[in-house]
Each structure stands twice: as structure tokens, then as C-alpha cells.
Design an enzyme around this catalytic site. Structure first.
Site: not given
Length: 312
Positions: A70, A169, A202
Site C-alpha cells: 500500500r 495514505k 469513515e
């Protein structure tokens, strides 16, 4: 009563750097007080970089290969060339964990754009900087894992995915921080964020799930990726555990109504693990206690990571 962080008046002493820790930075393990990046680093100036938060269980780095994959995807998305291979990064993470004798803890793996000139242009930064921290972490009091936590719905909405993909991220967490401030001001420790369409996305640092039960089956639901969420690795693990337990998983758009009327609510994250939610916006979820499905998933997760935390 659980103590909730409050806004600082600006008169408190700054937090001290953990003594005796060693930080890996660009190929070297150095004492934490010597681990620094340049003030001209674009990670500092503009939040230009990517990171991963990874758990360590029984000396094993949980889902390390998945986290590194990721990290590579996040870096590619922002056209940041990682300065090390996946194998080199994995070895550096393990070396940092070992150097800090971190049997159970947390790893923060960061890659910044590196030092450059003042101005947004990233291509004047000759080389990225990578650093790795291994330390203890406790986001929430232990009591909350047995009693559940209260959260709110933030007025700060999630960044539009067409502006900045939540699947990256990145080091820029200001959107989440503003919602976190709302939570703290409300006397709780977490907030759920809606997207631009008004659907549940979220929480500030965690993914969110609900459980609905009827006479026929139990369904565990979570927002879909298109709602503007990070595809959390703990989230993926919980989904796998739920399916293995015979539970039906659904990724579907949800509103606050779905949260308020759920039989159970819980949040997941690498640092948080699995946390029951028993109140949202002052509304009690069912009987105000962590539900049986949430407890079952917590038990299965703890069994997974305590037996042989997989690194793939």
C-alpha cells in the site's frame, strides 16, 4: 469516568522525546533525539509524503508485506519514487523493531518528498527521505474496549475523492485533524465523517462498521470505497474474519440513520484494533453495550494476532 483530551491553553510543557529509542532514517539507526528532517523538507512544508501505521504482535510485524504494498501504491499515486525496494523496507522495519525491543507495539513508516526549494514544485526535491519509528501506542483507554465508546458526527466532511484520493495514505491529515478537534470539543475521542453526498465515510483515524440482525441472518456493513474511505488493512482483516465466521459482509452507502438504528457499531484501525461504539451523537446504540458480534470479532482478531501474526 474516562478522561477526554481537551484543547491546550498553550501553557503546558512540550512532550518529551522518548528516551532510549532508536529511529531508522535513511539507512541508519540513530538515537531518537538525533532523528531529524530538514525544515526545507516538503513533508514538513506541505505534507508531501506518504506513511503507514503498522502493528507489532509477539515480535512479528503484522501484515508487513501488505502495508509495504500500500505504501508503494500511495507513493505511485503522488509520483513519489521510493528510495528503497520492498525487501529493503521490510528489513529496515524489522531492524527498527529489533533495535527497540518492540515485542508488542506500533511502527510508523514515513516517506517524505525530501528537502527542496520553497514553493510547491516537488521535482526540485532531489531525493525522498524515509524514516521508521517503533514505539508503544495506546489510542484509547482499556476500559473502552469492554464498555464501548461514544462518538459524534463531525460537521467537517471528508475530502472529496476527486480532490485527494482517500486511498492515498498521505502525510496531509488536516481534514481528519479538524474533525478530531470537533470530537475533543464534544467530550469524546472520535468522530465519524460524512462525504460530500452526505453518506457515512469513515472516522478521523478508523474505518466504521455496523451490524444488523434479524431472524434470518446477521449482516455486517461498511461504507464502500467510493464513499471516500481508506481501505484499511485492519478493516480488510476484520472482513476476512467475519466471512470466515459465516457472516454476510456488505459494502454499501450508509447515512446517519443507519448508524443510529444499527444493532451494533464498531470501528477498526491498526492502532485502535477493534473498538465497540455504544453511543453516537448522544444516541445510545441498542442497549448501550458492545454487542455479541463485535465481541466475537474482537476475540477472533486477538486470537489471530496472538497465535501467529501473519506478516504477508
Amino acid at each position: 469516568m474516562t478522561e477526554i483530551p481537551t484543547r491546550s491553553s498553550g501553557t503546558t510543557d512540550p512532550p518529551s522525546i522518548p528516551a532510549g529509542k532508536r529511529v531508522w532514517i535513511d539507512g541508519q539507526l540513530v538515537p531518537s533525539e538525533q532523528a531529524t528532517v530538514s525544515v526545507f523538507d516538503h513533508g514538513v512544508l506541505y505534507g508531501d509524503g506518504v506513511f503507514e501505521g503498522i502493528r507489532v504482535y509477539n515480535g512479528r510485524v503484522f501484515k508487513l508485506a501488505t502495508h509495504i504494498k500500500r505504501l508503494h501504491e500511495s507513493a505511485r499515486a503522488i509520483r513519489l519514487d521510493l528510495p528503497y525496494t520492498a525487501d529493503q523496507i521490510a528489513e529496515a522495519v524489522r531492524a527498527t523493531v529489533l533495535a527497540n525491543q518492540q515485542h508488542n507495539g506500533y511502527v510508523r513508516l514515513c516517506v517524505t518528498r525530501g528537502p527542496g526549494t520553497l514553493g510547491l514544485t516537488p521535482f526540485r526535491c532531489p531525493r525522498p527521505v524515509m524514516f521508521i519509528i517503533a514505539d508503544d501506542i495506546r489510542l484509547y483507554p482499556e476500559q473502552m474496549y469492554s464498555d464501548g465508546m461514544a462518538i459524534i458526527t463531525a460537521s467537517t466532511i471528508r475530502n472529496h475523492p476527486a480532490a485527494l484520493s482517500p486511498r492515498i495514505k498521505s502525510l496531509n491529515y488536516l481534514n481528519n485533524i479538524l474533525a478530531k478537534i470537533e470530537a475533543i470539543d464534544a467530550g469524546v475521542m472520535e468522530a465519524v465523517m460524512l462525504n460530500a453526498q452526505g453518506f457515512v465515510a469513515e472516522c478521523t483515524a478508523d474505518n466504521i462498521f455496523i451490524v444488523r440482525q434479524d431472524d434470518r441472518e446477521t449482516v455486517v456493513r461498511t461504507p464502500p470505497l467510493h464513499a471516500g474511505i481508506l481501505d484499511g488493512i485492519t478493516k480488510q482483516t476484520v472482513e476476512h474474519i467475519a466471512r470466515a465466521a459465516g457472516l454476510r459482509m456488505e459494502a454499501t452507502d450508509m447515512t446517519r440513520h443507519d448508524l443510529y438504528t444499527a444493532d451494533e457499531v464498531f470501528i477498526t484501525g491498526s492502532a485502535a484494533e477493534i473498538m465497540p461504539v455504544t453511543q453516537i451523537d448522544g444516541r445510545t446504540i441498542l442497549d448501550g453495550k458492545p454487542g455479541p458480534i463485535t465481541r466475537k470479532l474482537i476475540e477472533a482478531f486477538h486470537q489471530l494476532v496472538s497465535n501467529d501474526a501473519p506478516e504477508d
